[in-house]
Write an enzyme that holds these catalytic residues in place. Structure first.
Site, PDB file in Angstrom:
ATOM      1  N   ASP A  43     -13.584   4.186 -11.759  1.00 25.70           N
ATOM      2  CA  ASP A  43     -13.365   4.663 -10.398  1.00 25.70           C
ATOM      3  C   ASP A  43     -13.504   6.182 -10.427  1.00 25.70           C
ATOM      4  OD1 ASP A  43     -12.483   4.711  -7.694  1.00 25.70           O
ATOM      5  OD2 ASP A  43     -11.251   2.945  -8.092  1.00 25.70           O
ATOM      6  N   ASP A  91     -15.045   6.727  -4.930  1.00 26.51           N
ATOM      7  CA  ASP A  91     -14.011   6.745  -3.891  1.00 26.51           C
ATOM      8  C   ASP A  91     -14.426   7.643  -2.721  1.00 26.51           C
ATOM      9  OD1 ASP A  91     -11.045   5.978  -3.594  1.00 26.51           O
ATOM     10  OD2 ASP A  91     -10.971   8.127  -3.199  1.00 26.51           O
ATOM     11  N   GLU A 110     -17.946   4.115  -1.881  1.00 24.46           N
ATOM     12  CA  GLU A 110     -17.058   3.642  -0.809  1.00 24.46           C
ATOM     13  C   GLU A 110     -17.359   4.468   0.436  1.00 24.46           C
ATOM     14  OE1 GLU A 110     -12.300   3.047   0.194  1.00 24.46           O
ATOM     15  OE2 GLU A 110     -13.013   4.840  -0.815  1.00 24.46           O
ATOM     16  N   HIS A 135      -8.037  -3.467  -3.304  1.00 21.89           N
ATOM     17  CA  HIS A 135      -6.632  -3.055  -3.378  1.00 21.89           C
ATOM     18  C   HIS A 135      -6.137  -2.383  -2.102  1.00 21.89           C
ATOM     19  CE1 HIS A 135      -9.048   0.388  -4.125  1.00 21.89           C
ATOM     20  NE2 HIS A 135      -7.997   1.177  -3.997  1.00 21.89           N
ATOM     21  N   ASP A 136      -7.019  -2.135  -1.147  1.00 22.31           N
ATOM     22  CA  ASP A 136      -6.611  -1.516   0.118  1.00 22.31           C
ATOM     23  C   ASP A 136      -6.549  -2.528   1.261  1.00 22.31           C
ATOM     24  OD1 ASP A 136      -6.650   1.072  -1.017  1.00 22.31           O
ATOM     25  OD2 ASP A 136      -8.783   1.330  -0.564  1.00 22.31           O
TER      26      ASP A 136
HETATM   27  C1  NOJ Z   1      -9.824   4.906  -1.163  1.00 17.67           C
HETATM   28  C2  NOJ Z   1      -9.023   4.170  -2.183  1.00 17.67           C
HETATM   29  O1  NOJ Z   1      -9.532   2.880  -2.326  1.00 17.67           O
HETATM   30  C3  NOJ Z   1      -7.590   4.217  -1.728  1.00 17.67           C
HETATM   31  O2  NOJ Z   1      -6.766   3.369  -2.469  1.00 17.67           O
HETATM   32  C4  NOJ Z   1      -7.129   5.645  -1.797  1.00 17.67           C
HETATM   33  O3  NOJ Z   1      -5.843   5.757  -1.259  1.00 17.67           O
HETATM   34  C5  NOJ Z   1      -8.050   6.579  -1.009  1.00 17.67           C
HETATM   35  N1  NOJ Z   1      -9.441   6.282  -1.197  1.00 17.67           N
HETATM   36  C6  NOJ Z   1      -7.839   8.003  -1.412  1.00 17.67           C
HETATM   37  O4  NOJ Z   1      -8.293   8.194  -2.729  1.00 17.67           O
END
Ligand code: NOJ
Length: 544
Positions: free
Chosen positions: A96, A198, A240, A314-315
């Site tokens: 990541d 990210d 992302e 995970h989000d």
């Molecule tokens: C996206 C990540 O997937 C998330 O978990 C994180 O809080 C934010 N970016 C900030 O890094």
């Protein structure tokens, strides 16, 4: 063809995967212990959420040293061992890459904070206060409140699009870019298989103009990054990009532009939100919208891009609890969403626990929540007059802890995740839903995933076939075809708890059933009747 085009990626959230030393936090040796399980599932790569040194304000997405492993996860030797052991099983490790921001405890920020003349000052984004002494403008942080934090010492504000412990890096500074590329090369030299990047669409921001995503220099930076790090390496990269459209996705992933392999788009993950509002402002999913969004992505990238396919990370809340049914039809609906996704064109991602149908977490009060995003939102909205009940409901539906409860390995103490006390409680359903039980049951969700992964390896139609949506207006059935050479496969999925019958505008006869989630070995295409959450893939035969 590139290796990642017929690959399946498995995401590990290390804190919650497997704890080898009893401290309640998953770790790298714990992952190594479970590699045989992942090999058995059949995956090709692991996207590892951050394991770097971090004060854990945002569970590792606030990095204080990119080239050190957080002791709670193990050591750099453990990391090397993981890369080696995974490689022995033909599994690549995707790191990541969190370079939109660092932690405020990163050495660069510690220096930058010392004053305006510090050599690292310009690694971050500092602005003078507005005329009234307040923040330079009204940019908001994703984690609630202003995106600007006042620094007493220098009398300036710094930008943080996430928590105030996650100051944004200044990508306009070429020393920042060089430092990031050096760090990436450090990991590439270790033999990692690529990077998940990210919030990468934010690095070209222009905060004074209140532009955050898709800034003017974004693609220049990504092309430069490619030249300095990825070029000539057989690795995969996935960005992302919350705001991506098919048009912008092509800019990232057109192979001729030499930027990324693919991006994560999130349009389909925002359909249960009120348009223009935030993720917490809920609305019922309309299946026709889901079909139309996913089909648009399937057809519009053409040769200038490559899709990533996912329901979970995970989000995000767990798909079986979100768009499926985690009570009466948990197994059927989990398999249905697996089939729908894994028969599409692109690279599928499985988030840990998805392959056994793990469910969302239910909380009753804010004291049970760990996630900074939910906590900040709760406090902010409470002040704005929302009720506790509606906020807890929104957190239960959309909060990030839903997907972060520890992996359920078996029905023993703490689901076999730890011998100690887990950092986030185990779900009460672990006695029924766990890996050991799934492996023992030949009809389990696990084996559907295993089969889907194998299908992709064995059938070029899954990887390369043209996609065609069927019955676009039907509001409970998601149906599509894949065409490759002279083959056609039909995917039919009844995304509802009601039986449905339908007619296909088609001359075809049913051939082999490729995969299904009910016990079925034939289907009459002239009068199709689908059970609740039934999904089936059938080969079509045309008589001509
Ligand atoms: C996206 C990540 O997937 C998330 O978990 C994180 O809080 C934010 N970016 C900030 O890094």
């Amino acid at each position: 063809m590139r290796w990642w085009q017929n690959a399946v990626v498995y995401q590990i959230y290390p804190r919650s995967f497997n704890d080898s030393n009893g401290d309640g936090i998953g770790d790298l040796p714990g992952i190594i212990e479970r590699l045989d399980y992942l090999e058995d599932l059949g995956i090709d790569a692991i996207w590892l959420s951050p394991v770097y040194q971090s004060p854990n304000d945002d569970n590792g997405y606030d990095i204080s040293d990119y080239q050190a492993i957080h002791p709670e996860f193990g050591t750099m030797e453990d990391m090397d061992q993981l890369i080696k052991e995974a490689d022995r099983r033909n599994i690549k490790i995707i790191m990541d890459l969190v370079v939109n921001h660092t932690s405020d405890e990163h050495q660069w920020f510690i220096e930058a904070r010392k004053g305006k003349d510090n050599n690292y000052r310009d690694y971050y984004i500092w602005r003078d206060p507005a005329d009234d002494g307040g923040p330079p403008n009204d940019l908001k942080s994703t984690f609630s409140g202003s995106a600007w934090e006042y620094d007493e010492k220098s009398g300036q504000y710094y930008l943080h699009l996430f928590s105030k412990k996650q100051p944004d890096l200044n990508w306009e500074n070429k020393n920042v870019r060089k430092a990031v590329y050096d760090m990436m090369n450090f990991w590439l030299d270790k033999g990692v298989g690529g990077f998940r990047m990210d919030v990468i669409d934010l690095i070209g921001k222009k905060p004074d103009e209140k532009i955050t995503g898709n800034g003017p220099k974004l693609h220049d930076y990504l092309q430069e990054m490619h030249q300095e790090t990825l070029k000539d390496k057989d690795v995969m990269t996935v960005g992302e990009t919350w705001g991506a459209t098919p048009e912008t996705a092509k800019l990232y992933s057109d192979p001729f532009r030499e930027e990324l392999s693919m991006v994560f788009q999130f349009e389909h993950m925002q359909l249960d939100e009120q348009p223009g509002a935030t993720k917490w402002d809920l609305k019922e999913l309309d299946l026709t919208e889901l079909k139309s969004v996913l089909s648009k992505w399937q057809t519009e990238l053409g040769n200038q891009g490559w899709n990533s396919l996912f329901w979970n990370n995970h989000d995000l809340p767990r798909i079986v609890s979100r768009f499926g049914n985690d009570t009466d039809y948990r197994v059927e609906s989990a398999k249905l969403f697996a089939i729908l996704l894994h028969l599409m064109k692109g690279t599928p991602y499985i988030y840990q626990g998805e392959e056994i149908g793990m469910t969302n977490r239910k909380i009753e009060s804010i004291d049970e929540v760990d996630d900074i995003e939910s906590i900040n939102m709760y406090n902010e909205r409470l002040d704005e007059g929302y009720t506790k009940e509606e906020l807890i409901r929104a957190i239960n539906v959309k909060g990030r802890d839903n997907a972060r409860t520890p992996m359920q390995w078996d029905d023993t103490h703490e689901a076999g995740f730890t011998t100690g006390k887990p950092w986030l409680p185990i779900q009460p359903n672990y006695e029924q839903i766990n890996v050991e039980a799934a492996l023992e049951d030949k009809n389990s969700i696990f084996y559907t995933y295993q089969k889907l992964i194998r299908l992709r390896k064995e059938n070029p139609i899954v990887v390369w076939g043209e996609y065609e949506l069927v019955l676009p207006e039907h509001n409970t059935v998601f149906a599509y075809k894949r065409h490759y050479k002279n083959k056609t496969w039909l995917v039919l999925a009844n995304v509802s708890r009601n039986e449905t019958s339908l007619e296909l505008p088609d001359e075809a006869q049913a051939g082999n059933i490729i995969v299904s989630n009910y016990d079925r070995d034939t289907i009459d295409l002239a009068k199709i009747a689908l059970q609740p959450f039934e999904a089936i893939v059938v080969e079509l035969k045309y008589s001509s």
